[in-house]
Design a protein around this motif. Structure first.
Motif, PDB file in Angstrom:
ATOM      1  N   MET A   1       0.844  -1.175   0.000  1.00  0.00           N
ATOM      2  CA  MET A   1       0.000   0.000   0.000  1.00  0.00           C
ATOM      3  C   MET A   1       0.889   1.238   0.000  1.00  0.00           C
ATOM      4  SD  MET A   1      -2.852  -1.214   2.767  1.00  0.00           S
ATOM      5  CE  MET A   1      -3.682  -2.768   2.556  1.00  0.00           C
ATOM      6  N   LYS A   2       0.756   2.045  -0.978  1.00  0.00           N
ATOM      7  CA  LYS A   2       1.709   3.131  -1.173  1.00  0.00           C
ATOM      8  C   LYS A   2       1.075   4.493  -0.902  1.00  0.00           C
ATOM      9  CE  LYS A   2       4.826   0.149  -2.274  1.00  0.00           C
ATOM     10  NZ  LYS A   2       5.970  -0.145  -1.415  1.00  0.00           N
ATOM     11  N   SER A   3       1.452   5.477  -1.725  1.00  0.00           N
ATOM     12  CA  SER A   3       1.178   6.869  -1.414  1.00  0.00           C
ATOM     13  C   SER A   3      -0.284   7.211  -1.235  1.00  0.00           C
ATOM     14  CB  SER A   3       1.770   7.767  -2.501  1.00  0.00           C
ATOM     15  OG  SER A   3       1.238   7.430  -3.762  1.00  0.00           O
ATOM     16  N   ILE A   4      -1.161   6.672  -2.064  1.00  0.00           N
ATOM     17  CA  ILE A   4      -2.567   7.078  -1.979  1.00  0.00           C
ATOM     18  C   ILE A   4      -3.181   6.649  -0.654  1.00  0.00           C
ATOM     19  CG2 ILE A   4      -3.461   5.008  -3.125  1.00  0.00           C
ATOM     20  CD1 ILE A   4      -5.546   6.866  -4.447  1.00  0.00           C
ATOM     21  N   ILE A   5      -2.797   5.455  -0.179  1.00  0.00           N
ATOM     22  CA  ILE A   5      -3.309   4.980   1.109  1.00  0.00           C
ATOM     23  C   ILE A   5      -2.730   5.814   2.230  1.00  0.00           C
ATOM     24  CG2 ILE A   5      -3.379   3.021   2.681  1.00  0.00           C
ATOM     25  CD1 ILE A   5      -3.392   1.199   0.294  1.00  0.00           C
ATOM     26  N   ILE A 159      -7.215 -13.409  -4.581  1.00  0.00           N
ATOM     27  CA  ILE A 159      -8.570 -12.895  -4.425  1.00  0.00           C
ATOM     28  C   ILE A 159      -8.936 -12.176  -5.717  1.00  0.00           C
ATOM     29  CG2 ILE A 159     -10.082 -11.318  -3.152  1.00  0.00           C
ATOM     30  CD1 ILE A 159      -9.251 -13.703  -1.514  1.00  0.00           C
ATOM     31  N   ALA A 160     -10.047 -12.551  -6.314  1.00  0.00           N
ATOM     32  CA  ALA A 160     -10.482 -11.908  -7.552  1.00  0.00           C
ATOM     33  C   ALA A 160     -10.603 -10.398  -7.342  1.00  0.00           C
ATOM     34  CB  ALA A 160     -11.816 -12.484  -8.005  1.00  0.00           C
ATOM     35  N   LYS A 161     -10.166  -9.646  -8.323  1.00  0.00           N
ATOM     36  CA  LYS A 161     -10.164  -8.192  -8.216  1.00  0.00           C
ATOM     37  C   LYS A 161     -11.536  -7.646  -7.837  1.00  0.00           C
ATOM     38  CE  LYS A 161      -8.945  -4.026 -10.811  1.00  0.00           C
ATOM     39  NZ  LYS A 161      -8.377  -3.486 -12.085  1.00  0.00           N
ATOM     40  N   ILE A 180      -5.886  -0.714  -3.834  1.00  0.00           N
ATOM     41  CA  ILE A 180      -5.629  -2.031  -3.247  1.00  0.00           C
ATOM     42  C   ILE A 180      -5.946  -3.133  -4.251  1.00  0.00           C
ATOM     43  CG2 ILE A 180      -6.294  -3.645  -1.425  1.00  0.00           C
ATOM     44  CD1 ILE A 180      -6.886  -1.213   0.337  1.00  0.00           C
ATOM     45  N   ALA A 181      -7.104  -3.018  -4.912  1.00  0.00           N
ATOM     46  CA  ALA A 181      -7.521  -4.035  -5.882  1.00  0.00           C
ATOM     47  C   ALA A 181      -6.546  -4.139  -7.047  1.00  0.00           C
ATOM     48  CB  ALA A 181      -8.924  -3.719  -6.393  1.00  0.00           C
ATOM     49  N   ASP A 182      -5.972  -3.012  -7.451  1.00  0.00           N
ATOM     50  CA  ASP A 182      -5.051  -2.997  -8.589  1.00  0.00           C
ATOM     51  C   ASP A 182      -3.664  -3.541  -8.243  1.00  0.00           C
ATOM     52  OD1 ASP A 182      -6.964  -1.976 -10.267  1.00  0.00           O
ATOM     53  OD2 ASP A 182      -6.301   0.110 -10.074  1.00  0.00           O
ATOM     54  N   HIS A 183      -3.329  -3.568  -6.951  1.00  0.00           N
ATOM     55  CA  HIS A 183      -1.973  -3.934  -6.564  1.00  0.00           C
ATOM     56  C   HIS A 183      -1.872  -5.190  -5.698  1.00  0.00           C
ATOM     57  CE1 HIS A 183      -1.499   0.276  -7.805  1.00  0.00           C
ATOM     58  NE2 HIS A 183      -0.234  -0.015  -8.047  1.00  0.00           N
TER      59      HIS A 183
END
Length: 262
Positions: A1-5, A159-161, A180-183
């Protein structure tokens, strides 16, 4: 989890009261759960450090940027990683989220004299001989099974997107949930299927705290309570959150850890 989170979490922090300074500082070891990595704690860690605590975020093998082959990953490797982070430190506060509940339990079994307290955050709290999969199979309220994708050939679980937001971050802003879903990455299967080996003489004597997440779609609230009832837990807390309160309410998570570190 990076900058946006991190940006979202720090916005939340601006509206959250901080715990009072604690002169007796501790070493706090933070262990992330499945489908996550050490960056999950990035909004919580600064709050703990502000109290003067030494904080170590453990990144488990096969997670985040670690490229260890899944074929070489097992529960013991996770346990040894945490023990290495602890080193020769004493009076450690060991915090585990989700899957890491099994990891910190096994660590406490093996080096009980170095652990002051275990804090389980929306975590699996096993009995001797239980694995994560065994516990998860009793969880009728979890949404994981609806989206779980098993790859036996590669020894992984995904886990499915489409289900990531529902399972992990139902209370996060849309942009955070999308990130989160994208990464999200696949999870090694072997540690999930491995039973822990715990004794009353070691693990049983270590103080335990549990933080319930009442809107959790990963580890159902009923299972959380059942696990606590079976264990000797000295204190419990409840957060009105999904499975990832370190994203949606990091200040509250930090306040509990700080309180329990005194």
């Amino acid at each position: 989890m990076k900058s946006i989170i991190i940006m979202f979490a720090m916005t939340v922090l601006s509206f959250t009261s901080f715990a009072q300074p604690n002169k007796k500082t501790k070493t706090i070891i933070l262990v992330h759960g499945a489908w996550s990595d050490a960056s999950a704690w990035q909004a919580v860690t600064p709050l703990l450090k502000a109290e003067g605590h030494e904080v170590i975020e453990v990144n488990l093998a096969g997670h985040g940027s670690d490229t260890t082959s899944f074929a070489n990953i097992n529960l013991n490797l996770y346990v040894e990683s945490v023990k290495t982070a602890i080193g020769n430190r004493k009076n450690v506060i060991l915090v585990g989220h989700s899957m890491a509940g099994l990891v910190i339990s096994q660590v406490a079994e093996e080096i009980p004299g170095q652990i002051q307290k275990l804090i389980y955050l929306a975590a699996y709290l096993p009995q001797n001989g239980e694995s994560l999969l065994a516990l998860a199979n009793t969880d009728a309220d979890s949404h994981v099974s609806k989206y779980l994708q098993i790859d036996e050939k590669n020894g992984s679980a995904a886990i499915a997107k489409a289900g990531v937001t529902d399972v992990f971050a139902a209370d996060a802003p849309a942009e955070v949930a999308t990130y989160i879903a994208d990464h999200i990455q696949p999870e090694p299967l072997a540690p999930l299927a491995t039973p822990v080996k715990l004794t009353a003489a070691n693990f049983g004597k270590v103080s335990k705290v549990y933080i319930y997440t009442v809107n959790d779609h990963t580890v159902g609230p009923k299972l959380q309570h059942i696990m606590v009832e079976k264990a000797r837990v000295s204190k419990t807390y409840s957060l009105e959150s999904s499975h990832t309160p370190f994203v949606s309410m990091p200040g509250k998570v930090a306040d509990i850890i700080i309180k329990e570190s005194k």
